[in-house]
Design a protein around this motif. Structure first.
Motif, PDB file in Angstrom:
ATOM      1  N   GLY A  28      78.452  25.586  10.886  1.00 29.35           N
ATOM      2  CA  GLY A  28      78.424  24.781  11.512  1.00 29.35           C
ATOM      3  C   GLY A  28      77.689  24.912  13.083  1.00 29.35           C
ATOM      4  N   SER A  29      77.978  25.656  13.498  1.00 26.75           N
ATOM      5  CA  SER A  29      77.389  26.605  14.691  1.00 26.75           C
ATOM      6  C   SER A  29      75.958  26.762  14.475  1.00 26.75           C
ATOM      7  CB  SER A  29      78.501  27.651  16.331  1.00 26.75           C
ATOM      8  OG  SER A  29      79.660  26.490  16.210  1.00 26.75           O
ATOM      9  N   ALA A  30      76.429  27.557  13.324  1.00 26.24           N
ATOM     10  CA  ALA A  30      74.471  28.284  12.843  1.00 26.24           C
ATOM     11  C   ALA A  30      74.033  27.453  12.628  1.00 26.24           C
ATOM     12  CB  ALA A  30      74.740  29.349  12.457  1.00 26.24           C
ATOM     13  N   THR A  31      73.998  26.673  11.874  1.00 25.33           N
ATOM     14  CA  THR A  31      72.874  25.596  11.790  1.00 25.33           C
ATOM     15  C   THR A  31      72.058  25.030  13.116  1.00 25.33           C
ATOM     16  OG1 THR A  31      74.690  25.211   9.616  1.00 25.33           O
ATOM     17  CG2 THR A  31      72.459  23.918  10.181  1.00 25.33           C
ATOM     18  N   PHE A  32      72.875  24.651  13.546  1.00 24.80           N
ATOM     19  CA  PHE A  32      72.645  24.045  15.114  1.00 24.80           C
ATOM     20  C   PHE A  32      72.675  24.811  15.913  1.00 24.80           C
ATOM     21  CE2 PHE A  32      75.499  20.696  12.413  1.00 24.80           C
ATOM     22  CZ  PHE A  32      74.061  19.720  11.968  1.00 24.80           C
ATOM     23  N   LYS A  33      71.988  26.283  16.000  1.00 26.74           N
ATOM     24  CA  LYS A  33      71.656  26.770  16.557  1.00 26.74           C
ATOM     25  C   LYS A  33      70.248  26.581  17.986  1.00 26.74           C
ATOM     26  CE  LYS A  33      71.046  31.956  17.573  1.00 26.74           C
ATOM     27  NZ  LYS A  33      70.783  33.269  16.967  1.00 26.74           N
ATOM     28  N   ALA A  34      70.706  26.407  18.819  1.00 32.30           N
ATOM     29  CA  ALA A  34      69.498  26.663  19.550  1.00 32.30           C
ATOM     30  C   ALA A  34      68.517  27.608  19.331  1.00 32.30           C
ATOM     31  CB  ALA A  34      69.699  26.393  21.347  1.00 32.30           C
ATOM     32  N   GLY A  35      66.909  26.733  19.658  1.00 31.75           N
ATOM     33  CA  GLY A  35      66.147  27.736  20.295  1.00 31.75           C
ATOM     34  C   GLY A  35      65.232  27.694  18.373  1.00 31.75           C
ATOM     35  N   ALA A  36      65.256  27.447  17.097  1.00 27.44           N
ATOM     36  CA  ALA A  36      64.762  27.050  16.137  1.00 27.44           C
ATOM     37  C   ALA A  36      65.260  25.530  15.943  1.00 27.44           C
ATOM     38  CB  ALA A  36      65.618  27.538  15.376  1.00 27.44           C
ATOM     39  N   THR A  37      64.429  25.404  14.913  1.00 25.76           N
ATOM     40  CA  THR A  37      64.675  24.244  14.128  1.00 25.76           C
ATOM     41  C   THR A  37      66.206  24.186  13.057  1.00 25.76           C
ATOM     42  OG1 THR A  37      63.312  24.574  12.183  1.00 25.76           O
ATOM     43  CG2 THR A  37      62.188  23.612  13.725  1.00 25.76           C
ATOM     44  N   LEU A  38      66.459  23.265  12.603  1.00 33.13           N
ATOM     45  CA  LEU A  38      68.045  23.362  11.921  1.00 33.13           C
ATOM     46  C   LEU A  38      67.317  23.523  10.397  1.00 33.13           C
ATOM     47  CD1 LEU A  38      70.275  20.380  10.918  1.00 33.13           C
ATOM     48  CD2 LEU A  38      69.357  20.983   9.469  1.00 33.13           C
ATOM     49  N   LYS A  39      65.550  23.554   9.871  1.00 34.42           N
ATOM     50  CA  LYS A  39      65.594  24.032   8.674  1.00 34.42           C
ATOM     51  C   LYS A  39      65.642  25.578   8.874  1.00 34.42           C
ATOM     52  CE  LYS A  39      63.817  23.511   4.855  1.00 34.42           C
ATOM     53  NZ  LYS A  39      63.403  24.878   4.118  1.00 34.42           N
ATOM     54  N   LEU A  40      65.326  25.951  10.067  1.00 32.08           N
ATOM     55  CA  LEU A  40      65.117  27.618  10.700  1.00 32.08           C
ATOM     56  C   LEU A  40      66.304  27.958   9.974  1.00 32.08           C
ATOM     57  CD1 LEU A  40      61.715  28.555  12.206  1.00 32.08           C
ATOM     58  CD2 LEU A  40      62.091  28.286  10.242  1.00 32.08           C
ATOM     59  N   ASN A  41      66.791  27.279  10.706  1.00 30.99           N
ATOM     60  CA  ASN A  41      68.243  28.163  11.072  1.00 30.99           C
ATOM     61  C   ASN A  41      69.105  27.842   9.578  1.00 30.99           C
ATOM     62  OD1 ASN A  41      68.029  28.463  13.496  1.00 30.99           O
ATOM     63  ND2 ASN A  41      69.494  25.907  14.436  1.00 30.99           N
ATOM     64  N   LEU A  42      68.725  27.298   8.275  1.00 37.69           N
ATOM     65  CA  LEU A  42      69.227  27.292   7.380  1.00 37.69           C
ATOM     66  C   LEU A  42      69.183  28.040   6.536  1.00 37.69           C
ATOM     67  CD1 LEU A  42      69.476  23.244   6.127  1.00 37.69           C
ATOM     68  CD2 LEU A  42      71.923  25.257   6.627  1.00 37.69           C
ATOM     69  N   ASP A  43      67.543  28.521   6.705  1.00 41.66           N
ATOM     70  CA  ASP A  43      66.792  29.199   5.700  1.00 41.66           C
ATOM     71  C   ASP A  43      67.327  30.831   6.322  1.00 41.66           C
ATOM     72  OD1 ASP A  43      65.255  27.359   4.714  1.00 41.66           O
ATOM     73  OD2 ASP A  43      64.031  27.524   5.516  1.00 41.66           O
ATOM     74  N   ALA A  44      67.603  30.629   7.340  1.00 41.50           N
ATOM     75  CA  ALA A  44      67.800  32.116   7.992  1.00 41.50           C
ATOM     76  C   ALA A  44      69.773  32.784   7.350  1.00 41.50           C
ATOM     77  CB  ALA A  44      67.686  32.547   9.898  1.00 41.50           C
ATOM     78  N   MET A  45      70.227  31.914   7.257  1.00 40.26           N
ATOM     79  CA  MET A  45      70.923  32.368   6.318  1.00 40.26           C
ATOM     80  C   MET A  45      70.993  32.055   4.734  1.00 40.26           C
ATOM     81  SD  MET A  45      74.507  29.437   8.665  1.00 40.26           S
ATOM     82  CE  MET A  45      73.645  28.518   8.615  1.00 40.26           C
ATOM     83  N   THR A  46      69.737  31.157   4.293  1.00 40.54           N
ATOM     84  CA  THR A  46      70.709  30.495   2.978  1.00 40.54           C
ATOM     85  C   THR A  46      69.542  31.427   1.871  1.00 40.54           C
ATOM     86  OG1 THR A  46      69.196  29.359   2.481  1.00 40.54           O
ATOM     87  CG2 THR A  46      71.398  28.727   3.324  1.00 40.54           C
ATOM     88  N   LYS A  47      68.150  32.059   2.616  1.00 42.02           N
ATOM     89  CA  LYS A  47      67.589  32.716   1.642  1.00 42.02           C
ATOM     90  C   LYS A  47      67.305  34.612   2.892  1.00 42.02           C
ATOM     91  CE  LYS A  47      64.123  29.235   1.713  1.00 42.02           C
ATOM     92  NZ  LYS A  47      63.499  28.587   1.540  1.00 42.02           N
ATOM     93  N   GLY A  48      68.664  35.200   3.655  1.00 42.22           N
ATOM     94  CA  GLY A  48      69.245  36.348   4.090  1.00 42.22           C
ATOM     95  C   GLY A  48      69.158  37.316   2.855  1.00 42.22           C
TER      96      GLY A  48
END
Length: 244
Positions: free
Chosen positions: A224-244
């Motif tokens: 939840g919170s990591a997906t909507f983390k401020a400072g980046a777009t939702l897509k970038l937040n998702l990519d940071a998690m799933t492509k790491g």
């Protein structure tokens, strides 16, 4: 993430297989979004290719917070699967309203339930508005301190087990050795009974811990919170998690 289609979702069995083979799927917790802009958040999640929309239903009794109910589930117009997590004191009483609201997946907690078997029987019905008659995917969620052995009598009645890595309503926590041990025990118990439930991991998921949950073999990972983390777009937040 793959596009959803009526063919993909024609039955509970094909949906379970899709979730198993094309995962891990991320289920995004809507409650972490700006509550004044849920509609915009849903649109952005769809554009980002998210498959599952997670609703944390808290009643202020089972856990400290009070969030939403079936009204929000029904009002959320989306192509994503509605993934409903009932963190409530009496889930059996709330199941009918959430089924009517269009839940595709429903998680009930084993802790303190007098009638866990009855709840799983009540969930064995069709998704509201689904033309194919696909049935709801049933999951039992287990808090960090709850052993998986509690599921032995009902394992054949569910399609998923959700392992919670943080006590509902409290901060902190992350997938750890306790979760890994639970998964190993669950798989052994399931093999004895000739079943193979999906595994979901929920709690403390971010860019640092997503890969831990993935490597544990989770089919669904809730964030939840990591997906909507401020400072980046939702897509970038998702990519940071799933492509790491």
């Amino acid at each position: 993430m793959p596009d959803l289609s009526q063919q993909d979702l024609a039955s509970r069995e094909t949906l379970v297989q899709w979730l198993r083979t094309d995962g891990p799927h991320i289920s995004v917790g809507l409650m972490a979004a700006n509550p004044m802009a849920y509609g915009a958040a849903i649109s952005e999640l769809e554009e980002a290719g998210v498959s599952l929309l997670h609703f944390d239903i808290m009643d202020g009794v089972f856990c400290p917070q009070m969030t939403s109910g079936p009204g929000l589930v029904k009002a959320s117009k989306t192509k994503m699967l509605k993934d409903v997590h009932l963190m409530v004191a009496d889930p059996l009483a709330q199941i009918p309203a959430h089924l009517a609201a269009g839940a595709d997946i429903v998680h009930v907690h084993a802790e303190g339930m007098t009638h866990l078997h009855r709840a799983l029987v009540a969930l064995d019905g069709p998704v509201a508005g689904c033309e194919s008659g696909r049935k709801v995917v049933r999951s039992v969620a287990l808090n960090p301190g709850t052993p998986v052995a509690i599921l032995k009598p009902v394992l054949r009645l569910l399609e998923m087990v959700t392992l919670i890595s943080v006590d509902p309503g409290w901060p902190g926590g992350a997938p750890d050795q306790v979760i890994a041990d639970k998964i190993a025990e669950l798989k052994a118990m399931a093999k004895e009974q000739g079943v193979d439930p999906l595994i979901a991991i929920d709690g403390g998921i971010n860019a640092s811990t997503f890969s831990i949950a993935r490597d544990m073999g989770a089919d669904i990972i809730v964030s939840g919170s990591a997906t909507f983390k401020a400072g980046a777009t939702l897509k970038l937040n998702l990519d940071a998690m799933t492509k790491g």
